[in-house]
Design an enzyme around this catalytic site. Sequence first.
Site: not given
Ligand code: GLC
Length: 795
Positions: A418, A421, A497
């Site tokens: 995650d 980017e 998200d």
């Molecule tokens: C980002 C991710 C999400 C996750 C959050 C906390 O927003 O896209 O899926 O729950 O970070 O880690």
Amino acid sequence: MLKLLWIGIRLAGLRNTLAAVRAARMRDRLDRGIARPSFTGAGTPPGSLEEAEMRSDGACFRFTHRELEVHFLAPDLVRVTWQPGLLPVPYALADNNWPPVEVKTEETHEGWMLATSELQVHVGREGKLAFRTPGGVLLREEAPPERLDGGWRHRAFLRAEEHIYGLGERATGLNLRPGEYRMWNEDPQGGYTPGHDPLYLCIPVYVGLHRQGCYLVFYENSFEARFCFETAAEACFADGALRYYFIPGPLPRLFERYSALTGRPVFPPRWVLGYHHSRWGFRTSAQIREVAEGFRTHDLPLSAIHLDIDHMDGYRVFTVDPERFGDLPDLAHELAEHGVRLVAIVDPGVKRDPNFVLFREGQQKGYFCRSPDGQTVFAPVWPGWCAFPDFSAPEVRAWWGEQYRRLLTVGISGFWHDMNEPAAFMAWGERTLPLATHHAMEGRGGDHREAHNLYGLLHCRAGYEGLRRLQPERRPFIFSRSGWAGLQRYAWSWTGDTESSWEALHRTVATVLGLGLSGIPGTGPDIGGFAGTPDAELYLRWLQMATFLPLFRTHSRLDAPPREPWTFGESALEIARDYLRLRYRLLPYLYTTAWQTARTGWPMVRPLFWLDPADEALWDVDDAFLLGDVLLVAPVVQPGAVCRRVRLPKGRWIDFWTDAVHEGGKEIEVEAPLSRIPVFARSGTVMPGEEGGCLHLHLYASTGDAGQGILYTDAGDGYGDGRVDRFSVTWEGNRLDVTWEGERSFPPGYTSVQAVFHGITCGRVLVDGREAPAKGEARETGVFRLLQAWVDPAR
Ligand code: GLC
């Protein structure tokens, strides 16, 4: 604005929100001298052709101001490079030794023609390019590219009816024309609404479809870009050489070629195709146990639970909180006994903390991204101020890859990449690292303008290569939020998200289809939407749709109420249970489709026009999709709806629920009560399914419809032998013949086999010459070579 600030403080914390102000100030200082691309204004054309040099695999052309190289990698794959400009580090490309291609060259009235058995490329004297079939049919025509300040503008003419698909992850409709899109991987932070652009996973690749055929274009240029599809297709790049690849259709061939170029998709272990449950906010191992137990007591199948950032010690990557998750190995062990795996999140930011070994090590070795003056670049993410590994250096990837060992040791089976980017909290401007940030780029050097869009891809490469080394006998499972061309070699993805709304549910179909048409076949949304609170109806419609998508996972934001299937009431629970179980009955088919994708690069989830590109009514369908070779899925994306219209491609289609046979090539209306998502099977196919260890061969064959089916089985993980079972369906009058041929030595995974007929009612059924006993509507067949079934004309 205030609302956004409030969400930011609630999710990221007050300290991080304040740090975001400092970070943006520091970034502005560093980036002061860097001009943002405007992509406007007149550019300069190449001038006139002055010299042409023919080569065995193509040709080089010198224009007054530019150089052009046309290089065939295969008869239906050509690389075009306009210079000047920095050539890309080939991160997108798979290792390939392309055999030599026979190219015929010829000087023509307009310039030059280069031709193979599959494609003609015409180069005009002023720099125009045209791509034609060997029969001379024009597929695409390009204007001479214009040089912009350091970058390029590239224009291709579009036909009036031409549709455009791809560009990675987009939250717009399926057809990207008309529209304008940015190439810059971005975290919309907190949640995104339909129409938001760009998102996390941009890829400069698209498919053009018109009445004369289709083609794929991939620009191997990772700098920021802007694509615009109006009367023309325009692509503007901020920098670098203008290098792109052109592949002529038909559709399946586009993806075979594109995936030969950029790598075949990963084939995940079989458990990955089961159901995953997640939320941001599972704060203790006791909570995880409780959720797992809930699935058991409510008799719901489950394959994985995900650990979001909550499991870490102060959000330090690769750590586990000793208080709240101290017994993680025991938890993993207990869950494994019930067939449930743990998946852990791995963010790239490393907390700036002198007591954190990973941070110290990274600093000492110089593995973090630095500014031009050699200082480590810091930016706030969940742990507070973080440093960012420079994955564009091989030694950094190797070091990072080694860190997964710790998570493997405590029993983690899959990895959720995650914030890659990379995302950083910035109070204004781009929410990522400063553009001036230096990157190794395999030793040749570069800055964040070039490396930004590659960061997620290289994060996954580091993880994948590490896991291959640490567990050579296992197939890695990584799924990632960001990436670029080639990500499919290492990881699956998810659509990030999304907001919890009906419109977002609808848009997800186009996003998933678009990702598949951009070479990223394994993906799926957060069921119910990440941000917000779905009611039972929206939750169920989302769950029903995701039952037929590669990644089947519920996830939600920290502030969302619990979303376990039993939290929506008894009747919703029953429906949810039916779909979770259905998913497991479909596993042989899903697994076979994932395997097929790993061999061909075809999307697992395909647009309806895949089956009949000549049917223009299918070109815009973005509320239905095909899953593999057999199923057509038409999710309900309207609240309160109990029926919907579906446009079926040509051929006959058999209702998955009622076995009613529909003639395709037109639109029909079908019932869709809350318990039912419209699904159809293509007539003339065999779909493998399973129940209680028994293989179910679903024979979807309305009288006269012939075709094939396929089943792939192996150990479910690893790189050992596998088995391919091929079925063919033919007809002799009213007798249906199904032949079964098994390839390879891996033993058939099933001892008990039943044939289930759909679309026909059979009287007599012979299996290798012997009468097959009836088992309800099905027949007990065992493994056979030839099944013969006589349609019962009386029924
Ligand atoms: C980002 C991710 C999400 C996750 C959050 C906390 O927003 O896209 O899926 O729950 O970070 O880690």
